[in-house]
Design a protein around this motif. Sequence first.
Motif, PDB file in Angstrom:
ATOM      1  N   THR A   1      34.030  42.721  32.416  1.00 21.11           N
ATOM      2  CA  THR A   1      35.308  44.001  32.890  1.00 21.11           C
ATOM      3  C   THR A   1      36.591  43.226  33.255  1.00 21.11           C
ATOM      4  N   CYS A   2      36.069  42.230  34.161  1.00 21.27           N
ATOM      5  CA  CYS A   2      37.165  41.689  34.209  1.00 21.27           C
ATOM      6  C   CYS A   2      37.447  40.411  33.430  1.00 21.27           C
ATOM      7  N   ALA A   3      36.434  39.858  32.620  1.00 20.37           N
ATOM      8  CA  ALA A   3      36.916  39.028  31.834  1.00 20.37           C
ATOM      9  C   ALA A   3      37.941  39.441  30.687  1.00 20.37           C
ATOM     10  N   TYR A   4      37.401  39.937  30.148  1.00 22.51           N
ATOM     11  CA  TYR A   4      38.074  41.132  28.938  1.00 22.51           C
ATOM     12  C   TYR A   4      38.853  42.251  29.106  1.00 22.51           C
ATOM     13  N   GLN A   5      38.997  42.915  30.564  1.00 25.26           N
ATOM     14  CA  GLN A   5      39.819  43.565  30.655  1.00 25.26           C
ATOM     15  C   GLN A   5      41.293  43.344  31.289  1.00 25.26           C
TER      16      GLN A   5
END
Length: 211
Positions: free
Chosen positions: A105-109
């Motif tokens: 979630t940190c990397a993608y969103q």
Amino acid sequence: MHQWLRGKFIVFEGPDGSGKSTQLARFATDASAAGLEVIEVREPGGTSVGEQIRKVLLDPENTDMTIRCEMLLYMASRAQLVEQQIGPAISRGDLVLADRFVASTCAYQGTAGGLPMEEIFEVAAVATNHQMPDLTVIFDVDEVTAAKRLNPLLDRMEQKGAEFHRRVRDGYHALFAADPEHVLLIDATGDADSVYARATAEIEAKLTARC
Ligand code: TMP
């Protein structure tokens, strides 16, 4: 590979096409053969409710999904998974191997999608009930190599394009830089056997150093 893995929660991460799922399956097989109780889970999904959320998230028809809705759906799937699978397995002393977790979630969103990291951490604290992994292993690969490894039928996330996936990779690098104690960055461009050898050696070194 043995007792130092009991009750541990290890997350396998990386861009689409990084080979992380293949590496996880092999690690699980070796850990089971060494006598450990192992549970493998994937995100989004891993529970009946989570697999239904996965379909919504990856459906290429859902072109108008907002980034906050997307983030919350990943977190909803995660909440269900932590409560039904991950938490009980850790309590039993099983080895939990997760294909993706909060780092995704940190990397993608976050880094790639533009959501503030503080928002993601706040929601993650609620979704996971503060259950964080012992170790996050990132399989690092450039977007060109990664794209070649993908099934040509791309899902909604894979369709976001090369620039988005370059930022995903930057996001993973930033997570490693911020917390090298709990995050490993493994070069995943080579053949699967040498990547596996490197990953297992580094996982062992990191976890046994803490015992
Ligand atoms: P998978 O193909 O590795 O099963 O992952 C599904 C897709 O969902 C992949 O493109 C990464 C993406 N994803 C996010 O964008 N955020 C998340 O929090 C998670 C868990 C996955």
